[in-house]
Design a protein around this motif. Sequence first.
Motif, PDB file in Angstrom:
ATOM      1  N   TYR A  23       0.824  -1.199   0.000  1.00  0.00           N
ATOM      2  CA  TYR A  23       0.000   0.000   0.000  1.00  0.00           C
ATOM      3  C   TYR A  23       0.861   1.253   0.000  1.00  0.00           C
ATOM      4  CZ  TYR A  23      -3.652  -3.225   1.538  1.00  0.00           C
ATOM      5  OH  TYR A  23      -4.536  -4.263   1.631  1.00  0.00           O
ATOM      6  N   GLU A  24       0.278   2.291  -0.520  1.00  0.00           N
ATOM      7  CA  GLU A  24       0.847   3.629  -0.377  1.00  0.00           C
ATOM      8  C   GLU A  24      -0.146   4.407   0.459  1.00  0.00           C
ATOM      9  OE1 GLU A  24       2.058   5.547  -3.959  1.00  0.00           O
ATOM     10  OE2 GLU A  24       2.897   3.696  -4.769  1.00  0.00           O
ATOM     11  N   THR A  25       0.345   5.356   1.220  1.00  0.00           N
ATOM     12  CA  THR A  25      -0.544   6.133   2.065  1.00  0.00           C
ATOM     13  C   THR A  25      -0.784   7.504   1.443  1.00  0.00           C
ATOM     14  OG1 THR A  25      -0.953   6.939   4.310  1.00  0.00           O
ATOM     15  CG2 THR A  25       1.328   6.999   3.534  1.00  0.00           C
ATOM     16  N   ARG A  26      -1.994   8.009   1.620  1.00  0.00           N
ATOM     17  CA  ARG A  26      -2.297   9.367   1.150  1.00  0.00           C
ATOM     18  C   ARG A  26      -1.937  10.383   2.226  1.00  0.00           C
ATOM     19  NH1 ARG A  26      -7.338  10.988   3.373  1.00  0.00           N
ATOM     20  NH2 ARG A  26      -8.516   9.229   4.175  1.00  0.00           N
ATOM     21  N   PHE A  27      -1.564   9.864   3.386  1.00  0.00           N
ATOM     22  CA  PHE A  27      -1.152  10.728   4.486  1.00  0.00           C
ATOM     23  C   PHE A  27       0.346  10.986   4.356  1.00  0.00           C
ATOM     24  CE2 PHE A  27      -4.625   7.942   5.913  1.00  0.00           C
ATOM     25  CZ  PHE A  27      -5.603   8.907   6.071  1.00  0.00           C
ATOM     26  N   LEU A  46      -7.333   1.371   7.196  1.00  0.00           N
ATOM     27  CA  LEU A  46      -7.665   0.898   8.540  1.00  0.00           C
ATOM     28  C   LEU A  46      -7.768   2.051   9.533  1.00  0.00           C
ATOM     29  CD1 LEU A  46      -5.402  -2.287   8.777  1.00  0.00           C
ATOM     30  CD2 LEU A  46      -7.906  -2.211   8.561  1.00  0.00           C
ATOM     31  N   GLY A  47      -7.039   3.128   9.286  1.00  0.00           N
ATOM     32  CA  GLY A  47      -7.095   4.275  10.189  1.00  0.00           C
ATOM     33  C   GLY A  47      -8.499   4.844  10.306  1.00  0.00           C
ATOM     34  N   LEU A  75      -1.410   5.638   9.065  1.00  0.00           N
ATOM     35  CA  LEU A  75      -2.855   5.411   9.091  1.00  0.00           C
ATOM     36  C   LEU A  75      -3.668   6.698   9.130  1.00  0.00           C
ATOM     37  CD1 LEU A  75      -2.941   2.469  11.661  1.00  0.00           C
ATOM     38  CD2 LEU A  75      -3.323   2.320   9.190  1.00  0.00           C
ATOM     39  N   GLY A  76      -2.992   7.843   9.251  1.00  0.00           N
ATOM     40  CA  GLY A  76      -3.713   9.107   9.370  1.00  0.00           C
ATOM     41  C   GLY A  76      -4.299   9.313  10.750  1.00  0.00           C
ATOM     42  N   LEU A  77      -3.721   8.663  11.748  1.00  0.00           N
ATOM     43  CA  LEU A  77      -4.185   8.793  13.127  1.00  0.00           C
ATOM     44  C   LEU A  77      -3.309   9.779  13.881  1.00  0.00           C
ATOM     45  CD1 LEU A  77      -4.654   4.994  14.039  1.00  0.00           C
ATOM     46  CD2 LEU A  77      -6.457   6.653  13.483  1.00  0.00           C
ATOM     47  N   PRO A  78      -3.876  10.404  14.902  1.00  0.00           N
ATOM     48  CA  PRO A  78      -3.031  11.224  15.779  1.00  0.00           C
ATOM     49  C   PRO A  78      -2.185  10.300  16.655  1.00  0.00           C
ATOM     50  CG  PRO A  78      -5.225  11.049  16.704  1.00  0.00           C
ATOM     51  CD  PRO A  78      -5.266  10.367  15.347  1.00  0.00           C
ATOM     52  N   ALA A  79      -1.267  10.879  17.384  1.00  0.00           N
ATOM     53  CA  ALA A  79      -0.528  10.081  18.368  1.00  0.00           C
ATOM     54  C   ALA A  79      -1.538   9.523  19.370  1.00  0.00           C
ATOM     55  CB  ALA A  79       0.514  10.941  19.072  1.00  0.00           C
TER      56      ALA A  79
END
Length: 164
Positions: A23-27, A46-47, A75-79
């Motif tokens: 996968y590549e991430t858009r984030f 999944l994020g 995943l585009g999640l915060p810490a």
Amino acid sequence: MLLFLDVDGTLLPFGSARPYPSYETRFAAPSAAAGHPLLNRIDPALGARLTALDCELVWATTWMDDANVCVAPWLGLPALPLVDWPDEDELSAPLHWKTRPLVAWADGRPFVWVDDEITGADRTWAAAHHPAPALLHRVDHRHGLTDADFAVIEEWLGRNRARP
């Protein structure tokens, strides 16, 4: 509600005889990702699915700070908060070594724990030592979190949110 989240075998599948998708991430891909060549096995979608569960996500992984440095941005999640594992000299077999610390960390709050190493012994021990509802859900390490896993988690969360 808490959701304790493992990385290896849960978000990052391994051990399949078939090749894994890449996968590549858009984030914004973290620069630290270069140190983790398997990170591209983690589906960045999944994020959003984890966020949609509407519970407090907590890292329950040996990745420790790397979960926030590498995986969360992927995943585009915060810490996220992370469980700081105690240094213990003796193993808690037949329990997984994470079981007691996660129940302690939950401190009586309802929780879901997703991991690829959960056993019946962990479920039995948590039911006997944790006063609130808990779902200890084992993920197949060859596939990581799947639609079927999310269905189980979503159903459990919905049922337990309805409780007074």
